[in-house]
Scaffold this motif. Sequence first.
Motif, PDB file in Angstrom:
ATOM      1  N   ALA A  67      -1.972 -30.114  38.196  1.00 46.90           N
ATOM      2  CA  ALA A  67      -1.401 -31.454  38.076  1.00 46.90           C
ATOM      3  C   ALA A  67      -0.496 -31.807  39.252  1.00 46.90           C
ATOM      4  O   ALA A  67      -0.541 -32.926  39.771  1.00 46.90           O
ATOM      5  CB  ALA A  67      -0.643 -31.597  36.760  1.00 46.90           C
ATOM      6  N   LEU A  68       0.324 -30.852  39.707  1.00 50.59           N
ATOM      7  CA  LEU A  68       1.244 -31.173  40.788  1.00 50.59           C
ATOM      8  C   LEU A  68       0.590 -31.133  42.162  1.00 50.59           C
ATOM      9  O   LEU A  68       1.259 -31.279  43.181  1.00 50.59           O
ATOM     10  CB  LEU A  68       2.478 -30.279  40.746  1.00 50.59           C
ATOM     11  CG  LEU A  68       3.490 -30.663  39.660  1.00 50.59           C
ATOM     12  CD1 LEU A  68       4.793 -29.911  39.848  1.00 50.59           C
ATOM     13  CD2 LEU A  68       3.772 -32.161  39.642  1.00 50.59           C
ATOM     14  N   LEU A  69      -0.730 -30.946  42.207  1.00 47.58           N
ATOM     15  CA  LEU A  69      -1.460 -31.236  43.445  1.00 47.58           C
ATOM     16  C   LEU A  69      -1.503 -32.748  43.689  1.00 47.58           C
ATOM     17  O   LEU A  69      -1.804 -33.198  44.793  1.00 47.58           O
ATOM     18  CB  LEU A  69      -2.894 -30.698  43.377  1.00 47.58           C
ATOM     19  CG  LEU A  69      -3.141 -29.308  43.945  1.00 47.58           C
ATOM     20  CD1 LEU A  69      -4.608 -28.954  43.820  1.00 47.58           C
ATOM     21  CD2 LEU A  69      -2.707 -29.220  45.398  1.00 47.58           C
ATOM     22  N   THR A  70      -1.248 -33.507  42.641  1.00 44.77           N
ATOM     23  CA  THR A  70      -1.214 -34.960  42.756  1.00 44.77           C
ATOM     24  C   THR A  70      -0.283 -35.374  43.891  1.00 44.77           C
ATOM     25  O   THR A  70       0.827 -34.876  44.019  1.00 44.77           O
ATOM     26  CB  THR A  70      -0.730 -35.588  41.435  1.00 44.77           C
ATOM     27  OG1 THR A  70      -1.564 -35.122  40.386  1.00 44.77           O
ATOM     28  CG2 THR A  70      -0.784 -37.102  41.501  1.00 44.77           C
ATOM     29  N   ASP A  71      -0.731 -36.313  44.704  1.00 49.72           N
ATOM     30  CA  ASP A  71       0.064 -36.766  45.842  1.00 49.72           C
ATOM     31  C   ASP A  71       1.084 -37.820  45.399  1.00 49.72           C
ATOM     32  O   ASP A  71       0.851 -38.566  44.442  1.00 49.72           O
ATOM     33  CB  ASP A  71      -0.867 -37.351  46.904  1.00 49.72           C
ATOM     34  CG  ASP A  71      -0.239 -37.366  48.275  1.00 49.72           C
ATOM     35  OD1 ASP A  71      -0.460 -36.414  49.019  1.00 49.72           O
ATOM     36  OD2 ASP A  71       0.482 -38.330  48.582  1.00 49.72           O
TER      37      ASP A  71
ATOM     38  N   ARG B 164      -3.170 -31.437  33.053  1.00 47.30           N
ATOM     39  CA  ARG B 164      -2.102 -31.926  32.193  1.00 47.30           C
ATOM     40  C   ARG B 164      -0.775 -31.829  32.948  1.00 47.30           C
ATOM     41  O   ARG B 164      -0.571 -30.948  33.781  1.00 47.30           O
ATOM     42  CB  ARG B 164      -1.973 -31.067  30.924  1.00 47.30           C
ATOM     43  CG  ARG B 164      -3.248 -30.948  30.101  1.00 47.30           C
ATOM     44  CD  ARG B 164      -3.543 -32.204  29.310  1.00 47.30           C
ATOM     45  NE  ARG B 164      -4.635 -31.981  28.389  1.00 47.30           N
ATOM     46  CZ  ARG B 164      -5.929 -32.105  28.701  1.00 47.30           C
ATOM     47  NH1 ARG B 164      -6.269 -32.429  29.940  1.00 47.30           N
ATOM     48  NH2 ARG B 164      -6.863 -31.891  27.797  1.00 47.30           N
ATOM     49  N   PHE B 165       0.138 -32.715  32.642  1.00 51.79           N
ATOM     50  CA  PHE B 165       1.492 -32.654  33.184  1.00 51.79           C
ATOM     51  C   PHE B 165       2.409 -32.060  32.120  1.00 51.79           C
ATOM     52  O   PHE B 165       2.538 -32.615  31.023  1.00 51.79           O
ATOM     53  CB  PHE B 165       1.980 -34.047  33.577  1.00 51.79           C
ATOM     54  CG  PHE B 165       1.265 -34.616  34.778  1.00 51.79           C
ATOM     55  CD1 PHE B 165       1.781 -34.463  36.055  1.00 51.79           C
ATOM     56  CD2 PHE B 165       0.064 -35.306  34.623  1.00 51.79           C
ATOM     57  CE1 PHE B 165       1.128 -34.981  37.157  1.00 51.79           C
ATOM     58  CE2 PHE B 165      -0.602 -35.828  35.717  1.00 51.79           C
ATOM     59  CZ  PHE B 165      -0.069 -35.667  36.996  1.00 51.79           C
TER      60      PHE B 165
ATOM     61  N   ASP C 258       1.226 -38.039  28.432  1.00 54.46           N
ATOM     62  CA  ASP C 258       0.072 -38.162  27.537  1.00 54.46           C
ATOM     63  C   ASP C 258      -1.263 -38.104  28.285  1.00 54.46           C
ATOM     64  O   ASP C 258      -2.321 -38.355  27.697  1.00 54.46           O
ATOM     65  CB  ASP C 258       0.148 -39.494  26.776  1.00 54.46           C
ATOM     66  CG  ASP C 258       1.330 -39.547  25.825  1.00 54.46           C
ATOM     67  OD1 ASP C 258       1.747 -38.464  25.353  1.00 54.46           O
ATOM     68  OD2 ASP C 258       1.852 -40.656  25.580  1.00 54.46           O
ATOM     69  N   TYR C 259      -1.244 -37.753  29.582  1.00 55.30           N
ATOM     70  CA  TYR C 259      -2.462 -37.872  30.403  1.00 55.30           C
ATOM     71  C   TYR C 259      -3.584 -36.961  29.921  1.00 55.30           C
ATOM     72  O   TYR C 259      -3.398 -35.768  29.694  1.00 55.30           O
ATOM     73  CB  TYR C 259      -2.171 -37.549  31.867  1.00 55.30           C
ATOM     74  CG  TYR C 259      -3.424 -37.677  32.732  1.00 55.30           C
ATOM     75  CD1 TYR C 259      -3.819 -38.914  33.212  1.00 55.30           C
ATOM     76  CD2 TYR C 259      -4.225 -36.571  32.994  1.00 55.30           C
ATOM     77  CE1 TYR C 259      -4.973 -39.047  33.964  1.00 55.30           C
ATOM     78  CE2 TYR C 259      -5.376 -36.690  33.750  1.00 55.30           C
ATOM     79  CZ  TYR C 259      -5.753 -37.928  34.225  1.00 55.30           C
ATOM     80  OH  TYR C 259      -6.908 -38.067  34.972  1.00 55.30           O
TER      81      TYR C 259
END
Length: 428
Positions: free
Chosen positions: A7-11, A63-64, A88-89
């Motif tokens: 999830a924290l690969l998200t930019d 998921r976050f 809730d993603y």
Amino acid sequence: MRTFRPALLTDHYELTMVSAALRDGTADRPCVFEVFSRRLPTGRRYGVVAGTARLIDMIRDFRFSADEVDFLRRTGVVDDAGATWLADYRFTGDIDGYAEGELFFPGSPILTVSGGFAECVVLETLVLSVLNHDCAVAAAAARMVTAARGRALIEMGSRRAHEEAAVAAARAAYLAGFRFTSNLAAGERYGIPTAGTAAHAFTLLHDDEKTAFASQVATLGKDTTLLVDTYDISQGIRNAIEVAGPELRAIRIDSGDLTVIAQQSRELLDSLGATETKIIVSGDLDEYAVATLAAEPVDMYGAGTAVVTGSGAPTAGLVYKLVEVAGRSVVKRSEHKATIGGRKVAVRRHKPTGTATEEVVVSQGVPDRQPHDRLLQRAYVIGGEPVAPTTLDESREHLRQCLISIPWEGLKLSAGDPAVPVTIVPAG
């Protein structure tokens, strides 16, 4: 040590867009994103799709956590509405794409992600991180496999890559036709056959070479590989056969002018009665070095740095672009970065003999099917639920068949046009 979480690969900019879209009401607008390359790396005539199954597993688990959401809220990356949405993603859309092991060319829509804008855009960095790496490794590995002309290759690049990238690279290389990997994590995770031998350190540990060889043979038997170039290669070979006998499975040579040394080593092994002892060579091999050794008595190649770094092309050059919003084709018109809008459907045309002649990509429509056409896309995720994937061995065989199908010029290591031309028919 923290477990890797995708999830924290998200930019940062992806979450900026999510927050803004939530605020203005466009977050759930139906959208289609596509992954494609504008061009192949310099000198390449095809790309190889790899990593899709890994990616789908990551999206399924994307998921976050509460801690991650708190970090993003606390640092101002998202506001309260964004934090609630992330908590809730779940991806609920559809993903279609080319099969793993499929060849691709400039403009090939290798992955299509459909769903609400926010749930799709938040996946961009993850999608490109996985596919750009794995496709680059698979393409380099496939070229090495072709150059090896049926001789076995072992992937040995773990020391030249990030610890997780090393495992992914071993998978991509195996998909491309490598026979073994030295990476035990890849063997455990993906069922890839593993192989390896002792390093120079083991020989140097002992008082002399014979003692080191005797210890290895006593532990592993004669069905092992002895590294013979720590000191003098010719004497190393003599010591290996004296210790193990002519039934020794293999020797490995990791240095020197391999085109000369391989021939000399074969002659020496034969003179010692070790006519069945194999010769394995390694040491900064890439596809060009492997091709140079095609006429030499080499039985197996060990490739490391070149394969795990894409042999000069560490990324496949893939992009993730929005092509459709609420059924309407959208395009980017930036100079040299223009896109063709609309969801694409692709087929590959073949002669009756099976040789591929063209790839036809139609936007917001379906290509007119001709005899011997093959539809290139398949479903990976439907309504957020993954579809039963193909196995790694099935993908490996698929690539083998694809490489057989392209014109022989497409297998050359020299620069040239893509092996199969792509015709893109725009929407409307």
